[in-house]
Write an enzyme that holds these catalytic residues in place. Structure first.
Site, mmCIF file in Angstrom:
data_model
loop_
_atom_site.group_PDB
_atom_site.id
_atom_site.type_symbol
_atom_site.label_atom_id
_atom_site.label_comp_id
_atom_site.label_asym_id
_atom_site.label_seq_id
_atom_site.Cartn_x
_atom_site.Cartn_y
_atom_site.Cartn_z
ATOM 1 N N ASP A 1 0.858 -1.179 0.000
ATOM 2 C CA ASP A 1 0.000 0.000 0.000
ATOM 3 C C ASP A 1 0.897 1.233 0.000
ATOM 4 O OD1 ASP A 1 -1.929 1.995 0.503
ATOM 5 O OD2 ASP A 1 -3.108 0.670 1.793
ATOM 6 N N ARG B 1 -0.300 4.413 -0.173
ATOM 7 C CA ARG B 1 -1.082 5.612 0.159
ATOM 8 C C ARG B 1 -0.496 6.365 1.348
ATOM 9 N NH1 ARG B 1 -6.931 2.823 0.429
ATOM 10 N NH2 ARG B 1 -5.617 1.185 1.332
#
Length: 357
Positions: free
Chosen positions: A289, A291
């Protein structure tokens, strides 16, 4: 002293990202030219080769797939053979053809020395939403005219810093979920994509607000893709806020867990070859991930909220908000969107990403 009309370090970073996206090299610490493999052309490759030995930088995830030795923890610096052409470089950067042509070596990794420039090149490629693979060449002579110059250490500091967001505009938007809706637009100071806050009703800033951090998903939110649960989660969250009479949904432009839509489609193609979502990201060279959820905490503070009832199945979002000054008084489950196309995807989210499904 820098002219007030000249670019700041953050503005130079944004220029560098734009340059990499169109195939231009950037200069790092005045001693190295760096270019993204994905957008590199044959003519520029020939010109770079004339300057000195080439080094290909890959993340440790991509290097692991290619069985290349990693000596710098998070990345590998691969010596580029003199006869290697553009197709060879692109095959190492892009895993699309790995199963058909699994053997791409032998690959010789460099060890020792400072990897800061290589690390900055990879970070720039990632934030430009390109494949995380960069070609480096030493620069012994003068800096070529017109190229963007960055200090590698400064670039890494700026890229790791929390994004500063400024409100741009807001207006009333009646929606199916709630007629009393308001859309706020926020713009980051680094020239990146804007982020949005959808305010339902008139939330009381003195009370915990029903909130959702929703990452953009073009395929799920707009096309109604059945490969994920993003679209159903988006609309279920808005409906929940409409029923409650108030809430705030942050729509963060971090498509594909932060890797961008083009790379997300590459990951989808790898999933069609049999890899799960995490494995596909790793083969591309990305983390599980990518983000930055600090943006969500910053937007909540900007809007005047410091306590939330968070609509999420992801405990990492709860931990992130709490570590950045937002109290999560309740985690509100959001279990919607299961179908036979995305059952494996949801199982992977639970098993590898800790989602509570």
């Amino acid at each position: 002293m820098l002219s007030p009309l000249g670019p700041t370090p953050i503005e130079r970073l944004n220029r560098a990202r734009a340059d990499l996206r169109i195939g231009l090299p950037v200069v790092l610490s005045r001693r190295t030219l760096a270019v993204a493999v994905e957008t590199l052309g044959a003519d520029r490759l020939a010109a770079l080769r004339g300057l000195g030995p080439l080094t290909l930088v890959l993340t440790s995830w991509r290097a692991e797939t290619l069985k290349a030795r990693v000596y710098d923890n998070d990345l590998a610096r691969i010596r580029v053979p003199e006869d290697a052409d553009l197709a060879w470089l692109q095959a190492l950067a892009d895993p699309a053809d790995d199963l058909r042509v699994p053997m791409k070596g032998p690959l010789a990794s460099e060890r020792g020395g400072d990897a800061t420039v290589a690390r900055a090149a990879i970070a720039l490629a990632k934030t430009a939403h390109l494949l995380p693979a960069a070609l480096l060449v030493p620069l012994d002579g003068p800096v070529p005219e017109g190229l963007t110059c960055l200090d590698a250490d400064e670039a890494l500091r700026e890229l790791s810093a929390e994004t500063v967001l400024a409100p741009v505009s807001a207006a009333r938007v009646p929606m199916r979920a709630a007629e009393k809706g308001r859309l706020h637009i926020f713009r980051p100071d680094d020239g990146g994509e804007e982020h949005y806050a959808v305010e339902i009703g008139a939330p009381d800033r003195a009370q915990p607000v029903l909130a959702r951090l929703h990452s953009a998903c073009f395929t799920g939110d707009v096309l109604g893709s059945l490969k994920c649960d993003c679209g159903p989660q988006l609309h279920a969250a808005l409906d929940h806020m409409g029923r409650d009479g108030s809430g705030v949904l942050l729509y963060l432009n971090q498509e594909g867990r932060g890797i961008g839509l083009a790379n997300k489609m590459r990951a989808y193609s790898l999933q069609d070859q049999g890899f799960d979502t995490v494995e596909a990201n790793h083969r591309l060279g990305f983390e599980d991930d990518e983000r930055d959820f600090r943006i969500g905490a910053a937007l909540l503070r900007r809007l005047g909220f410091d306590r939330v009832r968070l609509l999420t199945n992801n405990p990492a979002k709860v931990r992130m908000l709490e570590s950045h000054g937002i109290e999560v008084v309740e985690r509100v489950p959001l279990k919607v969107g299961l179908n036979h196309f995305n059952a494996g995807y949801l199982a992977t989210k639970a098993a590898k990403s800790g989602h509570l499904l």
